[in-house]
Design a protein around this motif. Sequence first.
Motif, PDB file in Angstrom:
ATOM      1  N   ALA A 186       0.837  -1.206   0.000  1.00  0.00           N
ATOM      2  CA  ALA A 186       0.000   0.000   0.000  1.00  0.00           C
ATOM      3  C   ALA A 186       0.868   1.251   0.000  1.00  0.00           C
ATOM      4  N   LEU A 187       1.962   1.221   0.764  1.00  0.00           N
ATOM      5  CA  LEU A 187       2.875   2.359   0.773  1.00  0.00           C
ATOM      6  C   LEU A 187       3.502   2.543  -0.603  1.00  0.00           C
ATOM      7  N   TRP A 188       3.893   1.445  -1.242  1.00  0.00           N
ATOM      8  CA  TRP A 188       4.471   1.564  -2.577  1.00  0.00           C
ATOM      9  C   TRP A 188       3.472   2.161  -3.564  1.00  0.00           C
ATOM     10  N   THR A 189       2.207   1.788  -3.468  1.00  0.00           N
ATOM     11  CA  THR A 189       1.188   2.355  -4.347  1.00  0.00           C
ATOM     12  C   THR A 189       1.126   3.871  -4.169  1.00  0.00           C
ATOM     13  N   ASP A 190       1.159   4.325  -2.921  1.00  0.00           N
ATOM     14  CA  ASP A 190       1.150   5.760  -2.648  1.00  0.00           C
ATOM     15  C   ASP A 190       2.413   6.431  -3.186  1.00  0.00           C
ATOM     16  N   MET A 191       3.550   5.784  -3.007  1.00  0.00           N
ATOM     17  CA  MET A 191       4.819   6.347  -3.472  1.00  0.00           C
ATOM     18  C   MET A 191       4.829   6.460  -5.001  1.00  0.00           C
ATOM     19  N   TRP A 192       4.345   5.433  -5.666  1.00  0.00           N
ATOM     20  CA  TRP A 192       4.308   5.465  -7.133  1.00  0.00           C
ATOM     21  C   TRP A 192       3.418   6.598  -7.635  1.00  0.00           C
ATOM     22  N   THR A 193       2.226   6.728  -7.058  1.00  0.00           N
ATOM     23  CA  THR A 193       1.302   7.791  -7.461  1.00  0.00           C
ATOM     24  C   THR A 193       1.943   9.157  -7.260  1.00  0.00           C
ATOM     25  N   ASP A 194       2.626   9.324  -6.138  1.00  0.00           N
ATOM     26  CA  ASP A 194       3.302  10.579  -5.834  1.00  0.00           C
ATOM     27  C   ASP A 194       4.441  10.833  -6.813  1.00  0.00           C
ATOM     28  N   LEU A 195       5.206   9.788  -7.108  1.00  0.00           N
ATOM     29  CA  LEU A 195       6.339   9.926  -8.025  1.00  0.00           C
ATOM     30  C   LEU A 195       5.872  10.338  -9.412  1.00  0.00           C
ATOM     31  N   VAL A 196       4.805   9.735  -9.896  1.00  0.00           N
ATOM     32  CA  VAL A 196       4.264  10.109 -11.207  1.00  0.00           C
ATOM     33  C   VAL A 196       3.903  11.594 -11.223  1.00  0.00           C
ATOM     34  N   ALA A 197       3.229  12.055 -10.182  1.00  0.00           N
ATOM     35  CA  ALA A 197       2.823  13.465 -10.130  1.00  0.00           C
ATOM     36  C   ALA A 197       4.037  14.390 -10.056  1.00  0.00           C
ATOM     37  N   LEU A 198       5.036  14.034  -9.245  1.00  0.00           N
ATOM     38  CA  LEU A 198       6.227  14.871  -9.107  1.00  0.00           C
ATOM     39  C   LEU A 198       6.990  14.972 -10.427  1.00  0.00           C
ATOM     40  N   MET A 199       7.136  13.839 -11.116  1.00  0.00           N
ATOM     41  CA  MET A 199       7.902  13.856 -12.355  1.00  0.00           C
ATOM     42  C   MET A 199       7.148  14.581 -13.462  1.00  0.00           C
ATOM     43  N   ARG A 200       5.836  14.482 -13.477  1.00  0.00           N
ATOM     44  CA  ARG A 200       5.061  15.242 -14.466  1.00  0.00           C
ATOM     45  C   ARG A 200       5.198  16.738 -14.209  1.00  0.00           C
ATOM     46  N   THR A 201       5.236  17.129 -12.945  1.00  0.00           N
ATOM     47  CA  THR A 201       5.481  18.529 -12.620  1.00  0.00           C
ATOM     48  C   THR A 201       6.863  18.944 -13.111  1.00  0.00           C
ATOM     49  N   GLY A 202       7.846  18.045 -12.965  1.00  0.00           N
ATOM     50  CA  GLY A 202       9.189  18.325 -13.449  1.00  0.00           C
ATOM     51  C   GLY A 202       9.226  18.558 -14.944  1.00  0.00           C
ATOM     52  N   VAL A 203       8.439  17.784 -15.698  1.00  0.00           N
ATOM     53  CA  VAL A 203       8.371  17.984 -17.147  1.00  0.00           C
ATOM     54  C   VAL A 203       7.793  19.357 -17.463  1.00  0.00           C
ATOM     55  N   ARG A 204       6.723  19.733 -16.773  1.00  0.00           N
ATOM     56  CA  ARG A 204       6.072  21.021 -17.049  1.00  0.00           C
ATOM     57  C   ARG A 204       6.979  22.201 -16.694  1.00  0.00           C
ATOM     58  N   ARG A 205       7.655  22.115 -15.541  1.00  0.00           N
ATOM     59  CA  ARG A 205       8.400  23.263 -15.033  1.00  0.00           C
ATOM     60  C   ARG A 205       9.876  23.249 -15.413  1.00  0.00           C
ATOM     61  N   ASN A 206      10.359  22.126 -15.909  1.00  0.00           N
ATOM     62  CA  ASN A 206      11.777  21.971 -16.223  1.00  0.00           C
ATOM     63  C   ASN A 206      12.648  22.141 -14.983  1.00  0.00           C
ATOM     64  N   ARG A 207      12.159  21.698 -13.865  1.00  0.00           N
ATOM     65  CA  ARG A 207      12.932  21.672 -12.632  1.00  0.00           C
ATOM     66  C   ARG A 207      12.216  20.737 -11.665  1.00  0.00           C
ATOM     67  N   ILE A 208      12.914  20.344 -10.620  1.00  0.00           N
ATOM     68  CA  ILE A 208      12.332  19.410  -9.661  1.00  0.00           C
ATOM     69  C   ILE A 208      11.831  20.181  -8.448  1.00  0.00           C
ATOM     70  N   ASP A 209      10.522  20.204  -8.255  1.00  0.00           N
ATOM     71  CA  ASP A 209       9.876  20.805  -7.088  1.00  0.00           C
ATOM     72  C   ASP A 209       9.164  19.698  -6.321  1.00  0.00           C
ATOM     73  N   THR A 210       9.485  19.559  -5.040  1.00  0.00           N
ATOM     74  CA  THR A 210       8.881  18.484  -4.251  1.00  0.00           C
ATOM     75  C   THR A 210       8.256  18.967  -2.949  1.00  0.00           C
ATOM     76  N   VAL A 211       8.343  20.258  -2.667  1.00  0.00           N
ATOM     77  CA  VAL A 211       7.879  20.799  -1.387  1.00  0.00           C
ATOM     78  C   VAL A 211       6.396  21.129  -1.455  1.00  0.00           C
ATOM     79  N   ARG A 212       5.670  20.685  -0.451  1.00  0.00           N
ATOM     80  CA  ARG A 212       4.233  20.966  -0.392  1.00  0.00           C
ATOM     81  C   ARG A 212       3.993  22.445  -0.104  1.00  0.00           C
ATOM     82  N   ASP A 213       2.786  22.901  -0.433  1.00  0.00           N
ATOM     83  CA  ASP A 213       2.487  24.330  -0.349  1.00  0.00           C
ATOM     84  C   ASP A 213       2.788  24.915   1.026  1.00  0.00           C
TER      85      ASP A 213
END
Length: 268
Positions: A186-213
């Motif tokens: 279950a933790l891996w499922t959450d991690m994978w979902t989070d990783l997909v979202a983080l990397m898609r943000t990286g594609v859009r912004r051309n940088r790695i942002d991981t800090v929550r609001d």
Amino acid sequence: MPEGHTLHRLARRHRTLFGRRPVAVSSPQGRFAGAASAVDGRELRKVDAYGKHLFHVYGPDAIVHVHLGLIGTFSEQPLPLTDPVGQVRMRMVGETHLADLRGPTACELIDAPRMSALLARLGPDPLRRDADPERAFARLSRSSLPVAVLLLDQKVLAGVGNVYRAELLFRHGLDPMTPGRALDRALWTDMWTDLVALMRTGVRRNRIDTVRDEHLPRAMGRAPRRDRHGGEVYVYRRAGLPCLVCGAPVETKELAGRNLFWCPDCQA
């Protein structure tokens, strides 16, 4: 080393600038000259990224495989042509732009069977719609190696590098030394979902942002991060600085040849 989002951005960019048109390909440095002449003037039919690998598919059956490695870069500029600067391994010239490749680990001409064999050795790429997280979990759950080591293994996950590794483990409060076989599904499922979202943000912004609001500079009244890697992160390259969540000093050590960063309290 560029992480997977960088290669997916390059694939999009090259599709836009050069796709479905003839491309002049050369090797000013000379090391790629023979292969360049084989595709010079052909139509670039497809550009694809998988993990840290980039593939230019020229009609009808030639594939240029690029791996940027530690120092490889593509630089692009609008025409007119200018003289190459530095050791340009490959130059692509289209109708409106040129792109110069410098310093890659790999720049080679391959065929479809070799491409298939290369991809077969890689784990799922979180940025691809056909990615199967169960393939990654199967490898993780069979290993006694630390999760922090396994996440950088391209046979487990394709495209994840040192930054995403450190930040993903922090965001899920996971001790980096946890054995892969101890990872909860279950933790891996959450991690994978989070990783997909983080990397898609990286594609859009051309940088790695991981800090929550709630932990961004404006919300916390702190100065923005200043680092050549860009982006707001929790632990990567923040050794000795206070954790943005609990205030404990961020720790670092070398693990499997790479610098690992983590919070000893949040990831206890």
